[in-house]
Design an enzyme around this catalytic site. Structure first.
Site, mmCIF file in Angstrom:
data_model
loop_
_atom_site.group_PDB
_atom_site.id
_atom_site.type_symbol
_atom_site.label_atom_id
_atom_site.label_comp_id
_atom_site.label_asym_id
_atom_site.label_seq_id
_atom_site.Cartn_x
_atom_site.Cartn_y
_atom_site.Cartn_z
ATOM 1 C CG ASP A 280 -5.294 -3.653 0.950
ATOM 2 O OD1 ASP A 280 -5.299 -5.469 1.534
ATOM 3 O OD2 ASP A 280 -5.301 -3.024 0.518
ATOM 4 C CD GLU A 317 0.193 -5.823 -0.585
ATOM 5 O OE1 GLU A 317 0.232 -5.286 -1.502
ATOM 6 O OE2 GLU A 317 -0.242 -4.846 0.662
ATOM 7 C CD GLU A 318 -1.165 -2.405 2.742
ATOM 8 O OE1 GLU A 318 -1.108 -1.580 1.989
ATOM 9 O OE2 GLU A 318 -2.010 -2.962 2.979
#
Ligand SMILES: *[C@@H]1O[C@H](CO)[C@@H](O)[C@H](O)[C@H]1NC(C)=O
Ligand SMILES: *[C@@H]1O[C@H](CO)[C@@H](O)[C@H](O)[C@H]1NC(C)=O
Ligand SMILES: *[C@@H]1O[C@H](CO)[C@@H](O)[C@H](O)[C@H]1NC(C)=O
Ligand SMILES: *[C@@H]1O[C@H](CO)[C@@H](O)[C@H](O)[C@H]1NC(C)=O
Length: 406
Positions: A280, A317-318
């Site tokens: 990820d 994004e995280e």
């Protein structure tokens, strides 16, 4: 961070070297970083234990140079209280505790992460129940190749996008809310939280007094759980973090459509990672970059897509889908008129075998496609063959029966 900037450069260079029209779009957004954290256990008999909070010392895989485990946008603070295990941390779980006579008000709750509840939602419920702090651990999903060595970093912000520019793009020198604005404070939890290594969570769970844990909770847990607390052990938990404005970078490559230039098909993946990001998001980014490479090869042979294709490599994004949200906010009208579809990857490759999740309408398509793709680990089998075999084995393992047909 510097490694993050290096990935920006890597992706941009990849697109450029393919001869694609490439550009980078920066945004200035509010990010959150840890300064220090500690969790100590204070037993009734006077013993004090400091718990390890990162991977080091816990597994032989221990990597170095990683950001310490934390929950982005957790408030800073020091809290002390009895520890209570709240299972998955759902409303149902708190109701079950109430029935046992356990009130988590003034306590530090231990939440098992997983299932349907997001990290932020679990903290929000705990806060509503009067908990002073949240310690969260993950048991890992063995069926997907994860054995719980890692400590799960993640965000606890509610909603998506830069908290200082809700609804509009966070450009350099643009308008933004003040950090003290109530609209912003609403998006952050009011109590501190922290991820714990599985092993550290075990030390707390094994020490708990109080009523016995429900059988269902014990059966569904890898932990040596017997009681839910409170009792026998107090937790002293400190977290210090900082929120600061930082520049993030989205990277794009565009292939203009030959017939419908004003229709956009967007393919995207985020590029930022909490740690190395092997799964990820890098497994997804590898797929994205290779799709671009193959399109570039086809274009050299004279091919052009009918519609415009835009490759999107998102940042931050995280922290709460910040890079993609800011870009959409910046291009709302244009995208509203022209975007036809957005396809996202994230974790494309993870653990052994093949698995899929989709709306039932896509069942047949997925079967068809997997029948056409060769299993990379076999000379003869397709992905479909491997997938059905794996499903039979896991079905038999779970139910102890054999299926004659799949
Ligand atoms: C105190 O209790 C803890 C947890 O039960 C135990 O590990 C420790 O050995 C005890 N210490 C003393 C001095 O009895
Ligand atoms: C839990 O305790 C708090 C503080 O003592 C109290 O305000 C609250 O009503 C209690 N909750 C329940 C469900 O009893
Ligand atoms: C929560 O915990 C229960 C055990 O009570 C477990 O069976 C269930 O799968 C979990 N639910 C979710 C959504 O993770
Ligand atoms: C709790 O931890 C903090 C930070 O490590 C420390 O300053 C404080 O003295 C501790 N409190 C107790 C009661 O041990």
């Amino acid at each position: 961070t510097k490694p993050s900037l290096e990935t920006t450069h890597y992706v941009k260079t990849h697109f450029k070297n393919l001869g694609l029209e490439t550009h980078t779009v920066p945004f200035k957004t509010l990010l959150s970083y840890p300064l220090r954290a500690s969790v100590s256990l204070h037993f009734d008999n006077g013993t004090v234990i400091n718990l390890p909070l990162n991977e080091i010392g816990i597994s032989s895989y221990a990597p170095s140079g990683l950001v310490q485990p934390y929950h982005a946008y957790s408030p800073s603070g020091t809290t002390q209280g009895d520890a209570v295990f709240v299972n998955n941390g759902t409303e149902d779980d708190y109701r079950a505790l109430e029935v046992m006579g356990v009130n988590v008000s003034g306590c530090i709750v231990i939440v098992k992460k997983g299932g349907s509840l997001s990290r932020g939602a679990a903290v929000q419920i705990a806060e509503k129940k009067g908990a002073l702090g949240v310690l969260m651990y993950a048991e890992g999903d063995v069926s997907r190749g994860s054995f719980g060595f890692g400590v799960e970093r993640g965000t606890v912000m509610r909603g998506v996008g830069d908290p200082l520019t809700p609804g509009w793009a966070g450009v350099e020198d643009g308008e933004r809310l003040e950090l003290e604005d109530n609209k912003i404070l609403d998006r952050f939890p009011g109590i501190p939280s922290l991820p714990l290594p599985f092993e550290s969570a075990q030390v707390i769970l094994e020490s708990l007094g109080g009523p016995e844990a429900p059988q269902k909770w014990r059966d569904s847990s890898r932990s040596k759980l017997s009681r839910v607390g409170p009792g026998q052990v107090m937790v002293n938990f400190t977290y210090q973090g900082e929120k600061k404005l930082a520049t993030i970078h989205d990277v794009f490559a565009v292939i203009r459509g030959s017939v419908e230039r004003d229709r956009y098909v967007l393919l995207g993946n985020h590029r930022d990672a909490w740690t190395y990001g092997a799964v990820d998001p890098n497994s997804g980014t590898a797929a994205l970059l290779d799709i671009a490479r193959r399109y570039a090869l086809l274009m050299r042979k004279g091919w052009n897509p009918r519609r415009t294709i835009i490759f999107c490599s998102w940042d931050a994004e995280e922290f709460g889908m910040i890079g993609s949200t800011e870009w959409v906010e910046q291009n709302l009208v244009n995208l509203g008129a022209k975007a036809v579809a957005y396809l996202n990857v994230d974790c494309a490759v993870q653990g052994p075998g093949f698995f899929a999740g989709a709306t039932p309408q896509l069942d047949d398509l997925i079967f068809e496609v997997t029948k056409k793709v060769k299993d990379p680990d076999s000379d003869v089998a397709t992905i479909y063959d491997k997938w059905t075999t794996m499903n039979r084995i896991s079905y038999v393992r779970r139910h102890g029966v054999h299926l004659s047909k799949c």
